[in-house]
Each structure stands twice: as C-alpha cells, then as structure tokens.
Design a protein around this motif. Sequence first.
Motif, PDB file in Angstrom:
ATOM      1  N   PRO A  15       0.833  -1.197   0.000  1.00  0.00           N
ATOM      2  CA  PRO A  15       0.000   0.000   0.000  1.00  0.00           C
ATOM      3  C   PRO A  15       0.872   1.253   0.000  1.00  0.00           C
ATOM      4  CG  PRO A  15      -0.044  -1.038   2.164  1.00  0.00           C
ATOM      5  CD  PRO A  15       0.739  -1.935   1.252  1.00  0.00           C
ATOM      6  N   TYR A  16       0.315   2.329  -0.513  1.00  0.00           N
ATOM      7  CA  TYR A  16       1.057   3.590  -0.585  1.00  0.00           C
ATOM      8  C   TYR A  16       0.143   4.743  -0.220  1.00  0.00           C
ATOM      9  CZ  TYR A  16      -1.276   3.764  -5.108  1.00  0.00           C
ATOM     10  OH  TYR A  16      -2.219   3.755  -6.097  1.00  0.00           O
ATOM     11  N   SER A  17       0.731   5.850   0.134  1.00  0.00           N
ATOM     12  CA  SER A  17      -0.047   7.053   0.452  1.00  0.00           C
ATOM     13  C   SER A  17       0.401   8.169  -0.474  1.00  0.00           C
ATOM     14  CB  SER A  17       0.155   7.461   1.915  1.00  0.00           C
ATOM     15  OG  SER A  17       1.515   7.726   2.179  1.00  0.00           O
ATOM     16  N   MET A  19      -0.973  12.375  -2.162  1.00  0.00           N
ATOM     17  CA  MET A  19      -1.821  13.555  -2.050  1.00  0.00           C
ATOM     18  C   MET A  19      -2.067  14.152  -3.421  1.00  0.00           C
ATOM     19  SD  MET A  19       1.019  15.992  -0.306  1.00  0.00           S
ATOM     20  CE  MET A  19       0.950  17.602  -1.034  1.00  0.00           C
ATOM     21  N   VAL A  31       2.828  10.438  -5.075  1.00  0.00           N
ATOM     22  CA  VAL A  31       3.070   9.419  -4.052  1.00  0.00           C
ATOM     23  C   VAL A  31       3.947  10.029  -2.966  1.00  0.00           C
ATOM     24  CG1 VAL A  31       4.134   7.176  -3.575  1.00  0.00           C
ATOM     25  CG2 VAL A  31       2.832   7.527  -5.686  1.00  0.00           C
ATOM     26  N   GLU A  40       3.683   0.184   9.018  1.00  0.00           N
ATOM     27  CA  GLU A  40       3.278   1.192   8.035  1.00  0.00           C
ATOM     28  C   GLU A  40       2.152   0.667   7.153  1.00  0.00           C
ATOM     29  OE1 GLU A  40       6.976   1.945   6.091  1.00  0.00           O
ATOM     30  OE2 GLU A  40       7.572   3.465   7.541  1.00  0.00           O
ATOM     31  N   LYS A  41       2.224  -0.603   6.790  1.00  0.00           N
ATOM     32  CA  LYS A  41       1.185  -1.221   5.969  1.00  0.00           C
ATOM     33  C   LYS A  41      -0.159  -1.156   6.678  1.00  0.00           C
ATOM     34  CE  LYS A  41       0.162  -5.548   3.567  1.00  0.00           C
ATOM     35  NZ  LYS A  41       0.682  -6.884   3.223  1.00  0.00           N
ATOM     36  N   ILE A  44      -1.487   2.568   6.819  1.00  0.00           N
ATOM     37  CA  ILE A  44      -2.032   3.054   5.541  1.00  0.00           C
ATOM     38  C   ILE A  44      -3.375   2.393   5.253  1.00  0.00           C
ATOM     39  CG2 ILE A  44      -1.708   3.064   3.041  1.00  0.00           C
ATOM     40  CD1 ILE A  44       1.323   3.421   3.599  1.00  0.00           C
ATOM     41  N   VAL A  47      -6.178   3.842   7.556  1.00  0.00           N
ATOM     42  CA  VAL A  47      -6.639   5.166   7.131  1.00  0.00           C
ATOM     43  C   VAL A  47      -7.518   5.049   5.888  1.00  0.00           C
ATOM     44  CG1 VAL A  47      -5.911   7.397   6.207  1.00  0.00           C
ATOM     45  CG2 VAL A  47      -4.724   6.427   8.175  1.00  0.00           C
ATOM     46  N   CYS A  48      -7.100   4.263   4.917  1.00  0.00           N
ATOM     47  CA  CYS A  48      -7.888   4.082   3.690  1.00  0.00           C
ATOM     48  C   CYS A  48      -9.257   3.489   4.011  1.00  0.00           C
ATOM     49  CB  CYS A  48      -7.155   3.204   2.693  1.00  0.00           C
ATOM     50  SG  CYS A  48      -5.725   4.007   1.948  1.00  0.00           S
ATOM     51  N   LYS A  51     -11.552   6.014   5.613  1.00  0.00           N
ATOM     52  CA  LYS A  51     -11.996   7.033   4.653  1.00  0.00           C
ATOM     53  C   LYS A  51     -12.920   6.437   3.580  1.00  0.00           C
ATOM     54  CE  LYS A  51      -9.440  10.416   6.246  1.00  0.00           C
ATOM     55  NZ  LYS A  51     -10.010  11.613   6.845  1.00  0.00           N
TER      56      LYS A  51
END
Length: 54
Positions: A15-17, A19, A31, A40-41, A44, A47-48, A51
Amino acid sequence: MNAKNSYGGYTGDQPYSGMLVGEGPKTFFAVVGIAGSETEKIAILTVCHDKGLL
C-alpha cells in the motif's frame, strides 16, 4: 504498488499514500510514501478503510 528493491527484485504489492497537488486540470497525484514495514502497511490500510477507500 509493486516496486523494486535495492537488489533489483520486486517487493510485491504494497500500500502507498499520496496527495493531490494543484488545481483544476493541472491536478495530479503525488506518491508520498510506500509501506516499508508491517506497521506502516497496517497504518495506511487503516486510514484508507476509515476514509471508505477500501
């Protein structure tokens, strides 16, 4: 996202974050980070999910 590591091998989907940058027709997605650890995985993906993106 599936990226190459320092040995040239693929790391597998991670997964990546990111804006959105800009306005109107010049808007693009940048990215910001790719999950490099299990913590971190999870962060992310949480949060996804919160949302409504998963």
